[in-house]
Enzyme design. Structure first.
Site, PDB file in Angstrom:
ATOM      1  N   CYS A  32      -5.487   8.366   8.566  1.00 48.00           N
ATOM      2  CA  CYS A  32      -5.818   7.877   9.902  1.00 48.00           C
ATOM      3  C   CYS A  32      -5.565   8.940  10.958  1.00 48.00           C
ATOM      4  CB  CYS A  32      -4.989   6.625  10.196  1.00 48.00           C
ATOM      5  SG  CYS A  32      -5.522   5.232   9.192  1.00 48.00           S
ATOM      6  N   ILE A  45       6.329   7.282  17.368  1.00 50.07           N
ATOM      7  CA  ILE A  45       6.092   7.961  16.084  1.00 50.07           C
ATOM      8  C   ILE A  45       4.791   8.775  16.104  1.00 50.07           C
ATOM      9  CG2 ILE A  45       5.993   7.681  13.563  1.00 50.07           C
ATOM     10  CD1 ILE A  45       8.569   6.488  14.627  1.00 50.07           C
ATOM     11  N   ARG A  52      -9.217   0.296   3.474  1.00 47.01           N
ATOM     12  CA  ARG A  52      -8.305   1.307   2.920  1.00 47.01           C
ATOM     13  C   ARG A  52      -6.931   0.732   2.643  1.00 47.01           C
ATOM     14  NH1 ARG A  52      -8.137   6.276   6.587  1.00 47.01           N
ATOM     15  NH2 ARG A  52      -6.276   6.412   5.321  1.00 47.01           N
ATOM     16  N   ARG A  89       0.104  14.957  12.994  1.00 47.68           N
ATOM     17  CA  ARG A  89       0.633  14.746  11.642  1.00 47.68           C
ATOM     18  C   ARG A  89       0.874  16.043  10.850  1.00 47.68           C
ATOM     19  NH1 ARG A  89      -2.075   9.328   9.176  1.00 47.68           N
ATOM     20  NH2 ARG A  89       0.020   9.065   8.338  1.00 47.68           N
ATOM     21  N   PRO A  90       1.734  16.930  11.365  1.00 45.76           N
ATOM     22  CA  PRO A  90       2.039  18.153  10.611  1.00 45.76           C
ATOM     23  C   PRO A  90       2.811  17.850   9.323  1.00 45.76           C
ATOM     24  CG  PRO A  90       3.456  17.973  12.543  1.00 45.76           C
ATOM     25  CD  PRO A  90       2.489  16.825  12.609  1.00 45.76           C
ATOM     26  N   ILE A  91       2.884  18.841   8.428  1.00 44.71           N
ATOM     27  CA  ILE A  91       3.624  18.628   7.174  1.00 44.71           C
ATOM     28  C   ILE A  91       4.699  19.702   6.976  1.00 44.71           C
ATOM     29  CG2 ILE A  91       1.761  17.407   5.963  1.00 44.71           C
ATOM     30  CD1 ILE A  91       1.474  20.210   4.463  1.00 44.71           C
ATOM     31  N   ASP A  92       5.125  20.279   8.101  1.00 46.19           N
ATOM     32  CA  ASP A  92       6.124  21.352   8.014  1.00 46.19           C
ATOM     33  C   ASP A  92       7.400  20.920   7.292  1.00 46.19           C
ATOM     34  OD1 ASP A  92       6.155  19.744  10.524  1.00 46.19           O
ATOM     35  OD2 ASP A  92       8.064  20.769  10.843  1.00 46.19           O
ATOM     36  N   GLN A  93       7.797  19.674   7.467  1.00 47.63           N
ATOM     37  CA  GLN A  93       9.050  19.224   6.825  1.00 47.63           C
ATOM     38  C   GLN A  93       8.895  19.103   5.304  1.00 47.63           C
ATOM     39  OE1 GLN A  93      11.978  18.868   8.755  1.00 47.63           O
ATOM     40  NE2 GLN A  93      10.542  19.838  10.168  1.00 47.63           N
ATOM     41  N   LYS A 114       0.834  -1.213   0.000  1.00 48.88           N
ATOM     42  CA  LYS A 114       0.000   0.000   0.000  1.00 48.88           C
ATOM     43  C   LYS A 114       0.865   1.257   0.000  1.00 48.88           C
ATOM     44  CE  LYS A 114      -2.462   2.658   3.553  1.00 48.88           C
ATOM     45  NZ  LYS A 114      -1.391   3.320   4.274  1.00 48.88           N
ATOM     46  N   ASN A 115       1.812   1.327   0.937  1.00 51.20           N
ATOM     47  CA  ASN A 115       2.529   2.590   1.074  1.00 51.20           C
ATOM     48  C   ASN A 115       3.517   2.839  -0.060  1.00 51.20           C
ATOM     49  OD1 ASN A 115       0.999   3.311   3.244  1.00 51.20           O
ATOM     50  ND2 ASN A 115       2.479   2.662   4.785  1.00 51.20           N
ATOM     51  N   ASP A 142       3.338   0.799  12.364  1.00 47.96           N
ATOM     52  CA  ASP A 142       2.138   0.214  11.751  1.00 47.96           C
ATOM     53  C   ASP A 142       1.852  -1.205  12.256  1.00 47.96           C
ATOM     54  OD1 ASP A 142       1.938   2.515  10.302  1.00 47.96           O
ATOM     55  OD2 ASP A 142       2.736   1.674   8.450  1.00 47.96           O
ATOM     56  N   ARG A 183      -4.198  10.001   3.370  1.00 46.61           N
ATOM     57  CA  ARG A 183      -2.991  10.748   3.700  1.00 46.61           C
ATOM     58  C   ARG A 183      -2.143  11.006   2.460  1.00 46.61           C
ATOM     59  NH1 ARG A 183      -2.401  13.988   7.541  1.00 46.61           N
ATOM     60  NH2 ARG A 183      -0.251  14.627   7.696  1.00 46.61           N
TER      61      ARG A 183
HETATM   62  N1  EPU Z   1       6.083  14.744  11.061  1.00 51.16           N
HETATM   63  C1  EPU Z   1       6.242  16.084  11.347  1.00 51.16           C
HETATM   64  N2  EPU Z   1       6.359  16.958  10.295  1.00 51.16           N
HETATM   65  C2  EPU Z   1       6.303  16.555   9.002  1.00 51.16           C
HETATM   66  C3  EPU Z   1       6.144  15.183   8.718  1.00 51.16           C
HETATM   67  C4  EPU Z   1       6.033  14.300   9.786  1.00 51.16           C
HETATM   68  O1  EPU Z   1       6.298  16.487  12.506  1.00 51.16           O
HETATM   69  O2  EPU Z   1       6.414  17.420   8.112  1.00 51.16           O
HETATM   70  C5  EPU Z   1       5.993  13.782  12.174  1.00 51.16           C
HETATM   71  C6  EPU Z   1       4.664  13.024  12.200  1.00 51.16           C
HETATM   72  O3  EPU Z   1       3.669  13.750  12.875  1.00 51.16           O
HETATM   73  C7  EPU Z   1       5.060  11.751  12.902  1.00 51.16           C
HETATM   74  C8  EPU Z   1       6.498  11.514  12.427  1.00 51.16           C
HETATM   75  O4  EPU Z   1       6.960  12.777  11.966  1.00 51.16           O
HETATM   76  O5  EPU Z   1       5.077  11.974  14.282  1.00 51.16           O
HETATM   77  C9  EPU Z   1       6.642  10.498  11.323  1.00 51.16           C
HETATM   78  O6  EPU Z   1       5.742  10.808  10.258  1.00 51.16           O
HETATM   79  P1  EPU Z   1       6.002  10.316   8.759  1.00 51.16           P
HETATM   80  O7  EPU Z   1       6.047  11.528   7.908  1.00 51.16           O
HETATM   81  O8  EPU Z   1       7.162   9.403   8.736  1.00 51.16           O
HETATM   82  O9  EPU Z   1       4.693   9.484   8.463  1.00 51.16           O
HETATM   83  P2  EPU Z   1       3.654   9.669   7.308  1.00 51.16           P
HETATM   84  O10 EPU Z   1       4.332   9.947   6.024  1.00 51.16           O
HETATM   85  O11 EPU Z   1       2.570  10.581   7.764  1.00 51.16           O
HETATM   86  C10 EPU Z   1       3.764   7.149   6.602  1.00 51.16           C
HETATM   87  C11 EPU Z   1       2.770   6.070   6.343  1.00 51.16           C
HETATM   88  C12 EPU Z   1       2.176   5.629   7.660  1.00 51.16           C
HETATM   89  C13 EPU Z   1       3.281   5.132   8.563  1.00 51.16           C
HETATM   90  C14 EPU Z   1       4.354   6.214   8.735  1.00 51.16           C
HETATM   91  C15 EPU Z   1       5.551   5.762   9.529  1.00 51.16           C
HETATM   92  C16 EPU Z   1       1.885   6.501   4.158  1.00 51.16           C
HETATM   93  C17 EPU Z   1       0.776   7.023   3.331  1.00 51.16           C
HETATM   94  N3  EPU Z   1       1.733   6.580   5.475  1.00 51.16           N
HETATM   95  O12 EPU Z   1       3.043   8.209   7.240  1.00 51.16           O
HETATM   96  O13 EPU Z   1       1.288   4.566   7.354  1.00 51.16           O
HETATM   97  O14 EPU Z   1       2.752   4.829   9.835  1.00 51.16           O
HETATM   98  O15 EPU Z   1       4.806   6.648   7.435  1.00 51.16           O
HETATM   99  O16 EPU Z   1       6.129   4.645   8.948  1.00 51.16           O
HETATM  100  O17 EPU Z   1       2.870   6.013   3.638  1.00 51.16           O
HETATM  101  C18 EPU Z   1      -0.506   3.141   7.762  1.00 51.16           C
HETATM  102  O18 EPU Z   1      -0.163   2.532   6.727  1.00 51.16           O
HETATM  103  O19 EPU Z   1      -1.384   2.703   8.546  1.00 51.16           O
HETATM  104  C19 EPU Z   1       0.137   4.405   8.076  1.00 51.16           C
HETATM  105  C20 EPU Z   1      -0.342   5.253   8.967  1.00 51.16           C
END
Ligand code: EPU
Length: 425
Positions: free
Chosen positions: A121, A333, A403, A126-130, A26-27, A311, A97
Site C-alpha cells: 500500500c 506511523i 488483498r 516505507r524505508p527498509i533501512d532497519q 493476513k499479517n 490499520d 509488502r
Molecule cells: N520504517 C522505517 N524503516 C524501516 C522500517 C520501517 O523508517 O526499516 C518506518 C515505516 O516507514 C513506518 C514505521 O517505521 O513509518 C512503521 O513501519 P513497520 O515496519 O512497523 O510497518 P510495515 O512492516 O511496513 C506492517 C504491516 C502494515 C501495518 C504496519 C504497522 C505487514 C505486511 N504490514 O507494515 O499493514 O500497518 O506493520 O502495524 O505486516 C495493512 O495491513 O494494511 C498494513 C499496511
C-alpha cells in the site's frame, strides 16, 4: 489483482445484524508462509486466509522451487525440499509488502537473497533501512540498489540488534534470519504486535528457540536445523476491528466470532468512548448501538501495539465523519494514510488534513457517491462509509480490498448489508 475491472456497489442504511466469523490473520500468514522455507521438511499451515497477498506468496514460493498445495479454508502445505532459488522478481515482489520477508527467510535458509524492492500500500515512504541494519548486525552484507535488495552472508552470527524505531517488518525479518544464525540474537525495541508473537510461536513449533516475543526485547537462539510443523495462524485483528466498526457504523448488533478480544482493547475502548456497546466474550465480541443517537466525537492517535492500530485508523475515521462534534486524528506511523478522507469529501464529509493530522467535523449524514480506493484499509474505510451513507456508493478499484479481506462482501451480506460487485469493462 483481477483482470476484469469491477466496482463495488454499496447501498447504505441497513443495520447489520447477526454473527460473523473472522478469518485467519493476513499479517501473520504473510510472515509464516515465507518462514516455512527455514526448514527442509514440509509444514502445514491452517487458517490461512484466501486473499490475494497469500496467492502471490504462494506463487513466489513455487518460483523458488517449493511445492505448495493450498485448499482455502482447510490448509496450506509447503514442501520446501526442492526450493533452491534465492531470487524474487520485481513482477512478484511489487505486488505486496510482505515480499520482503523472503529476505530474512532466504538468508536463514541459504545465506543469500535477492528480492526486488517490495510493493504494498502507498501509505508513506516505507524505508527498509532497519531491516538492512538488522541483517548487517547478523554478519550479512545487505543493500538496496536499483530497485533490488540483496543480502548475503558467509555465515549468519547471532548479535544484538537495536532498532531506531519500532518496526513490525524489521522485527519479523530479523527473527526469520536469526532463527537459523549461529548463536544468540537479541532484538531491542522490538515490535509487540500479536502477529510477532504468532510468528515466534510458529517458529518455536518448528524447533526454534525464541523468547520474549510480545515484549520489546526478543531473544533468539539460532538453530542449525528446523523441522516441519502443523500450525494454525491467529484470527485477523484488523478484520475483527473492521467488522466491529461496520456494526457500530450501521447502528446494528453483530457478534464477531473466532476472534481474540484482548487484541481489540484499543478499538473497544474507543467505541465505548463514542457511545457504542461492546461486550467481550471468550472468543467473540458483540458490538451494538441500536439507538438513533449519534456517536460522540473522539480523538485518536495511532501507535504501535497495544496502542490504537494504524490499520484501523482509516475505518474508524470514516465512522467519525458522522459523529457529533469534532474529532482529531493523529497518524504517527504512516504519513499518507488519510487519502480515503479526501475521497469521502465527495460523500459530504467535512475534513481538513494538515500533515499527519486530520480534523473531522462530524455531520449528521453521508450521501452515496462514486469514490476510489487508494489502498487496502482505505477500501475498508470506504465500505464503512458506503454502509452508513444515504443512497448508493460506487467504490472504484475494490481489488485493493481483496488483498487483505477474505470474502468480506459475503460476510457483510450475511449480516444484511446491500453490497455487490459489478463488472464495468
Ligand atoms: N520504517 C522505517 N524503516 C524501516 C522500517 C520501517 O523508517 O526499516 C518506518 C515505516 O516507514 C513506518 C514505521 O517505521 O513509518 C512503521 O513501519 P513497520 O515496519 O512497523 O510497518 P510495515 O512492516 O511496513 C506492517 C504491516 C502494515 C501495518 C504496519 C504497522 C505487514 C505486511 N504490514 O507494515 O499493514 O500497518 O506493520 O502495524 O505486516 C495493512 O495491513 O494494511 C498494513 C499496511
Amino acid at each position: 489483482m483481477s483482470k476484469t475491472k469491477e466496482i463495488m456497489i454499496v447501498t447504505g442504511g441497513q443495520p447489520l445484524e447477526g454473527e460473523a466469523r473472522v478469518s485467519g490473520g493476513k499479517n501473520t500468514a504473510v510472515a509464516v508462509i515465507p518462514a516455512t522455507l527455514l526448514s527442509d521438511e514440509p509444514s502445514v499451515i491452517e487458517n490461512v486466509p484466501d486473499i490475494d497477498d497469500v496467492h502471490v506468496l504462494i506463487d513466489i514460493l513455487r518460483d523458488l522451487g517449493a511445492k505448495v498445495e493450498y485448499e482455502p479454508g482447510v490448509r496450506l502445505l509447503v514442501d520446501p525440499r526442492g526450493a533452491d532459488g534465492w531470487q524474487v522478481s520485481f513482477r512478484r515482489a511489487q505486488k505486496l509488502r510482505a515480499s520482503y520477508y523472503l529476505l530474512g527467510a532466504l538468508l536463514g535458509r541459504c545465506n543469500r537473497a535477492e528480492v526486488a524492492s517490495p510493493g504494498g500500500c502507498k501509505i508513506g515512504t516505507r524505508p527498509i533501512d532497519q531491516h538492512l541494519k538488522g541483517f548487517m548486525a547478523l554478519g550479512a552484507e545487505a543493500e538496496e540498489r536499483g530497485g533490488i535488495i540483496t543480502a548475503e552472508a558467509k555465515e549468519l552470527r547471532g548479535s544484538s540488534v537495536f532498532f531506531d524505531i519500532v518496526t513490525v517488518g524489521g522485527t519479523i525479518n530479523v527473527m526469520l534470519a536469526a532463527a537459523r544464525a549461529h548463536g544468540r540474537t537479541y532484538i531491542y525495541n522490538a515490535a509487540k504486535e500479536p502477529h510477532i508473537v504468532d510468528l515466534a510461536n510458529f517458529l518455536n513449533s518448528m524447533g526454534a528457540r525464541i523468547k520474549g516475543a510480545g515484549t520489546d526485547v526478543i531473544r533468539i537462539d539460532g538453530q542449525e536445523r528446523l523441522h516441519g510443523t502443523t500450525y494454525a495462524v491467529i484470527p485477523d485483528q484488523i478484520e475483527t476491528g473492521t467488522l466491529m466498526i461496520c456494526a457500530a457504523a450501521t447502528h446494528g448488533d453483530v457478534t464477531i466470532r473466532g476472534c481474540i478480544p484482548t487484541h481489540m482493547d484499543a478499538l473497544s475502548a474507543k467505541l465505548l468512548e463514542m457511545g457504542a456497546h461492546v461486550q467481550d466474550q471468550d472468543d467473540a465480541i458483540r458490538v451494538q448501538h441500536k439507538s438513533a443517537l449519534r456517536y460522540r466525537a473522539v480523538n485518536i492517535k495511532t501507535q504501535v501495539y497495544p496502542g490504537f492500530p494504524t490499520d484501523l485508523q482509516q475505518p474508524i475515521s470514516a465512522l467519525l465523519t458522522v459523529a457529533n462534534g469534532t474529532s482529531v486524528i493523529q497518524e504517527t506511523i504512516f504519513e499518507q494514510r488519510f487519502r480515503h478522507l479526501d475521497e469521502m469529501t465527495r460523500m459530504g464529509a467535512h475534513v481538513r488534513v494538515m500533515d499527519r493530522t486530520a480534523i473531522i467535523d462530524g455531520i449528521p449524514q453521508l450521501f452515496g457517491a462514486p469514490v476510489t480506493t487508494t489502498d487496502l484499509r482505505a477500501g475498508a474505510a470506504l465500505m464503512v462509509a458506503g454502509l452508513m451513507a444515504q443512497g448508493v456508493t460506487q467504490i472504484y478499484e475494490p481489488e485493493y480490498i481483496d488483498r487483505g479481506y477474505e470474502h468480506i462482501e459475503e460476510k457483510l451480506r450475511a449480516l444484511g448489508a446491500q453490497i455487490r460487485r459489478e463488472v464495468i469493462e
